[in-house]
Design a protein around this motif. Structure first.
Motif, PDB file in Angstrom:
ATOM      1  N   ALA A   1       8.050   5.566   7.048  1.00 29.42           N
ATOM      2  CA  ALA A   1       7.152   4.410   6.953  1.00 29.42           C
ATOM      3  C   ALA A   1       7.560   3.475   5.822  1.00 29.42           C
ATOM      4  N   GLY A   2       8.264   4.013   4.817  1.00 33.15           N
ATOM      5  CA  GLY A   2       8.742   3.179   3.710  1.00 33.15           C
ATOM      6  C   GLY A   2       9.762   2.142   4.154  1.00 33.15           C
ATOM      7  N   CYS A   3      10.290   2.277   5.385  1.00 33.86           N
ATOM      8  CA  CYS A   3      11.237   1.298   5.920  1.00 33.86           C
ATOM      9  C   CYS A   3      10.540   0.031   6.392  1.00 33.86           C
ATOM     10  N   LEU A   4       9.209   0.060   6.502  1.00 36.51           N
ATOM     11  CA  LEU A   4       8.433  -1.124   6.862  1.00 36.51           C
ATOM     12  C   LEU A   4       8.305  -2.056   5.660  1.00 36.51           C
ATOM     13  N   ASN A   5       7.765  -3.244   5.892  1.00 35.89           N
ATOM     14  CA  ASN A   5       7.593  -4.211   4.798  1.00 35.89           C
ATOM     15  C   ASN A   5       6.317  -3.892   4.022  1.00 35.89           C
TER      16      ASN A   5
ATOM     17  N   GLN B   1      -0.786  -7.963   3.112  1.00 36.26           N
ATOM     18  CA  GLN B   1      -0.396  -9.171   3.824  1.00 36.26           C
ATOM     19  C   GLN B   1       0.041  -8.927   5.262  1.00 36.26           C
ATOM     20  N   ASN B   2       0.124  -7.668   5.677  1.00 28.04           N
ATOM     21  CA  ASN B   2       0.499  -7.376   7.061  1.00 28.04           C
ATOM     22  C   ASN B   2      -0.212  -6.106   7.526  1.00 28.04           C
ATOM     23  N   PHE B   3       0.001  -5.738   8.771  1.00 29.98           N
ATOM     24  CA  PHE B   3      -0.712  -4.620   9.376  1.00 29.98           C
ATOM     25  C   PHE B   3      -0.491  -3.311   8.615  1.00 29.98           C
ATOM     26  N   GLU B   4       0.775  -3.002   8.311  1.00 28.78           N
ATOM     27  CA  GLU B   4       1.072  -1.722   7.658  1.00 28.78           C
ATOM     28  C   GLU B   4       0.519  -1.667   6.236  1.00 28.78           C
ATOM     29  N   GLU B   5       0.581  -2.800   5.510  1.00 28.61           N
ATOM     30  CA  GLU B   5       0.015  -2.812   4.169  1.00 28.61           C
ATOM     31  C   GLU B   5      -1.496  -2.623   4.201  1.00 28.61           C
ATOM     32  N   LYS B   6      -2.154  -3.211   5.190  1.00 31.73           N
ATOM     33  CA  LYS B   6      -3.603  -3.031   5.315  1.00 31.73           C
ATOM     34  C   LYS B   6      -3.955  -1.571   5.573  1.00 31.73           C
ATOM     35  N   LEU B   7      -3.194  -0.910   6.449  1.00 36.20           N
ATOM     36  CA  LEU B   7      -3.449   0.501   6.726  1.00 36.20           C
ATOM     37  C   LEU B   7      -3.314   1.337   5.452  1.00 36.20           C
ATOM     38  N   VAL B   8      -2.240   1.095   4.692  1.00 33.65           N
ATOM     39  CA  VAL B   8      -1.991   1.858   3.461  1.00 33.65           C
ATOM     40  C   VAL B   8      -3.056   1.550   2.419  1.00 33.65           C
ATOM     41  N   TRP B   9      -3.333   0.264   2.198  1.00 35.69           N
ATOM     42  CA  TRP B   9      -4.277  -0.170   1.168  1.00 35.69           C
ATOM     43  C   TRP B   9      -5.666   0.418   1.391  1.00 35.69           C
ATOM     44  N   TYR B  10      -6.212   0.212   2.594  1.00 37.22           N
ATOM     45  CA  TYR B  10      -7.590   0.640   2.844  1.00 37.22           C
ATOM     46  C   TYR B  10      -7.705   2.158   2.964  1.00 37.22           C
ATOM     47  N   THR B  11      -6.651   2.816   3.385  1.00 34.62           N
ATOM     48  CA  THR B  11      -6.699   4.277   3.428  1.00 34.62           C
ATOM     49  C   THR B  11      -6.777   4.849   2.018  1.00 34.62           C
ATOM     50  N   ILE B  12      -6.035   4.255   1.073  1.00 41.71           N
ATOM     51  CA  ILE B  12      -6.060   4.754  -0.306  1.00 41.71           C
ATOM     52  C   ILE B  12      -7.404   4.463  -0.959  1.00 41.71           C
ATOM     53  N   ILE B  13      -7.873   3.210  -0.897  1.00 42.73           N
ATOM     54  CA  ILE B  13      -9.087   2.879  -1.643  1.00 42.73           C
ATOM     55  C   ILE B  13     -10.348   3.447  -0.979  1.00 42.73           C
ATOM     56  N   LEU B  14     -10.241   3.833   0.291  1.00 45.85           N
ATOM     57  CA  LEU B  14     -11.373   4.464   0.971  1.00 45.85           C
ATOM     58  C   LEU B  14     -11.182   5.973   1.109  1.00 45.85           C
TER      59      LEU B  14
ATOM     60  N   PHE C   1       1.921   9.041  11.989  1.00 47.25           N
ATOM     61  CA  PHE C   1       2.515   8.801  13.304  1.00 47.25           C
ATOM     62  C   PHE C   1       2.388   7.338  13.710  1.00 47.25           C
ATOM     63  N   ILE C   2       1.290   6.672  13.340  1.00 50.50           N
ATOM     64  CA  ILE C   2       1.127   5.243  13.646  1.00 50.50           C
ATOM     65  C   ILE C   2       2.200   4.419  12.933  1.00 50.50           C
ATOM     66  N   LEU C   3       2.377   4.670  11.632  1.00 50.21           N
ATOM     67  CA  LEU C   3       3.380   3.931  10.863  1.00 50.21           C
ATOM     68  C   LEU C   3       4.794   4.217  11.366  1.00 50.21           C
ATOM     69  N   ALA C   4       5.054   5.488  11.696  1.00 47.27           N
ATOM     70  CA  ALA C   4       6.372   5.830  12.240  1.00 47.27           C
ATOM     71  C   ALA C   4       6.593   5.140  13.581  1.00 47.27           C
ATOM     72  N   GLY C   5       5.536   5.052  14.386  1.00 49.38           N
ATOM     73  CA  GLY C   5       5.639   4.335  15.655  1.00 49.38           C
ATOM     74  C   GLY C   5       5.965   2.866  15.454  1.00 49.38           C
ATOM     75  N   CYS C   6       5.372   2.257  14.423  1.00 52.20           N
ATOM     76  CA  CYS C   6       5.672   0.865  14.086  1.00 52.20           C
ATOM     77  C   CYS C   6       7.145   0.696  13.727  1.00 52.20           C
ATOM     78  N   VAL C   7       7.672   1.645  12.966  1.00 44.85           N
ATOM     79  CA  VAL C   7       9.081   1.581  12.566  1.00 44.85           C
ATOM     80  C   VAL C   7       9.986   1.616  13.789  1.00 44.85           C
ATOM     81  N   PHE C   8       9.785   2.599  14.648  1.00 44.92           N
ATOM     82  CA  PHE C   8      10.672   2.764  15.797  1.00 44.92           C
ATOM     83  C   PHE C   8      10.509   1.617  16.795  1.00 44.92           C
ATOM     84  N   LYS C   9       9.305   1.106  16.956  1.00 42.30           N
ATOM     85  CA  LYS C   9       9.091  -0.015  17.871  1.00 42.30           C
ATOM     86  C   LYS C   9       9.851  -1.247  17.400  1.00 42.30           C
ATOM     87  N   ARG C  10       9.721  -1.574  16.109  1.00 43.74           N
ATOM     88  CA  ARG C  10      10.384  -2.766  15.586  1.00 43.74           C
ATOM     89  C   ARG C  10      11.899  -2.573  15.523  1.00 43.74           C
TER      90      ARG C  10
END
Length: 464
Positions: free
Chosen positions: A146-150, A36-49, A68-77
């Motif tokens: 990255a687990g700190c993201l939604n 439902q959001n950017f980080e979930e899409k990254l995780v979902w498609y990386t696993i199934i692909l 590093f992308i997910l960690a960057g999202c955490v620190f930015k937000r």
């Protein structure tokens, strides 16, 4: 092609939401499992692909980049959030994640100090940081962060089940290839130009061969660089799949995860399938009756200790070490030489693996195959204490939370798998494979659980 079709066919299934402490009487709530959001899409498609990424030889490039992308999202937000930011979107980084971040930075410090101490130079230090630390140790902090993201845990659970189904199909094909004496196709990806060991860029679904001249059985590798690492990730996926609410997917996931573990032929990870649920149950249900039973067993064990030790040693020699005795001998020799060499640099370690060991170790590199001696050899007592403190702090917190939370209990199972695996492999080298389990530990660290409450909550069982 079949695997790719399965990826997109499986996306449309719906899922009952997984709460932190699910109970059998949960009311149905048909929330979509789709990201439902950017980080979930990254995780979902990386696993199934995973398999397309693996066949490209891009795992060691994309997975660290993802961290590093997910960690960057955490620190930015985290940096830009204000008082007006909705509570559900606010980022809070728990203490245990900070401990991991500091510990991994200390390991990076040991790499710098060892390179200076042995006059390896700044260019070599940069090379080691980029091609080693950033792809191994750093991930053990970045993905819990990255687990700190939604990111909803049920997204990880379902994606894990989908990958287990793909693995089950490929494992069956590989086994028939083995029976028909059809060799596994193998190639090294051109992406090996990005540096690192060629084994990380080699595509090879299974092995049939021998360790150090000794014949051994068929061993699956699938999307892992070594069979032992497949055993680790198989366990992680097995315990993730047990938390899937949909009964059909849960069984597919657990069977697929178990097939990966057994097919890998890794002794320590096969033990995990039995030992981890038992250890987890004991840790989370250590009431007075367990204490009484443990006391009685301890007294009886003390009375028959000599006979018990002899029996255990004989069982180990016949059932475990005897399976690949030459491998066990070389591993012991490596540990012996590694510990002796550690004393040359006890504080900061050597920083890099010795590429070719002596004949005594069958020329296997010094600083490999034994996690704890290798940790001392490569990163000295500073790195050893940093890693130990981080994993102990995480283990204690997850043990306390696991009494109330199904997420924390699953994360505790993953920690137990990693701890047992340290008996056979350097677990940081496989962090790019079990990264989704590390995200779940971060979700568990973030979860607000009343640790010292009296009421215990049941965790999800195999029955719907």
């Amino acid at each position: 092609m079949l695997v790719l079709i399965l990826n997109f066919e499986c996306v449309n299934f719906e899922l009952l939401p997984q709460l932190s402490s699910p109970t059998p009487d949960l009311k149905e709530n048909h929330m979509s499992v789709k990201p439902q959001n950017f980080e979930e899409k990254l995780v979902w498609y990386t696993i199934i692909l995973t398999y397309p990424i693996y066949f490209l030889g891009a795992q060691l490039i994309w997975i660290p980049a993802l961290g590093f992308i997910l960690a960057g999202c955490v620190f930015k937000r985290w940096w830009f959030q204000t008082r007006d930011t909705p509570e559900s979107e606010k980022i809070s980084i728990p203490l245990s994640v900070w401990v991991w971040i500091v510990a991994m930075l200390l390991i990076e410090l040991t790499i710098f100090m060892s390179h200076m101490e042995f006059d390896l130079g700044i260019p070599k230090f940069v090379f080691t940081t980029v091609n080693n630390w950033a792809r191994t140790w750093a991930l053990m902090a970045l993905f819990p962060l990255a687990g700190c993201l939604n990111i909803r845990p049920q997204v990880i659970y379902r994606a894990a089940c989908i990958l287990c189904l793909q693995s089950l199909i490929l494992a069956t094909i590989c086994y028939f290839m083995y029976l028909l004496r059809i060799p596994s196709f193998s190639y090294v990806s051109p992406l090996v130009a990005f540096r690192g060991s060629a084994s990380f860029y080699t595509v090879n679904l299974f092995d049939v061969g021998g360790d150090f001249g000794e014949a051994r059985q068929f061993r699956l590798r699938l999307f892992a660089n070594f069979a032992n690492n497949l055993g680790i990730i198989g366990n992680v996926y097995f315990f993730l799949a047990t938390q899937e609410v949909n009964k059909k997917w849960r069984w597919i996931g657990t069977i697929g995860g178990a097939a990966m573990v057994v097919g890998s032929g890794s002794r320590s990870t096969i033990v995990c399938l039995v030992a981890v649920p038992i250890a987890s149950w004991l840790l989370t249900n250590f009431g007075w009756y367990i204490q009484l039973a443990t006391g009685l067993v301890s007294v009886l064990a003390g009375m028959i200790a000599p006979q018990l030790i002899d029996l255990m040693q004989a069982t180990w020699d016949r059932a475990i070490s005897g399976i690949r005795r030459s491998s066990e001998v070389v591993r012991r020799r490596l540990a012996e030489v590694t510990m002796n060499r550690w004393m040359e640099a006890p504080i900061w370690g050597h920083g890099v693996v010795e590429e070719k060991g002596p004949k005594y170790t069958e020329h296997m590199p010094i600083g490999t195959h034994n996690h704890w001696p290798d940790l001392l050899y490569l990163h000295g007592i500073v790195g050893f204490l940093a890693f130990t403190l981080a994993i102990v702090c995480g283990f204690v917190e997850l043990t306390l939370k696991a009494r109330k939370s199904a997420i924390a209990k699953t994360a505790l199972n993953i920690y137990l798998v990693l701890l047992i695996a340290t008996a056979a492999v350097d677990i940081q080298l496989a962090s790019y494979l079990y990264w989704q389990g590390l995200i779940l530990t971060g979700i568990a660290f973030k979860e607000d659980v009343p640790i010292f409450a009296d009421r215990q909550t049941k965790t999800l069982s195999f029955k719907s």
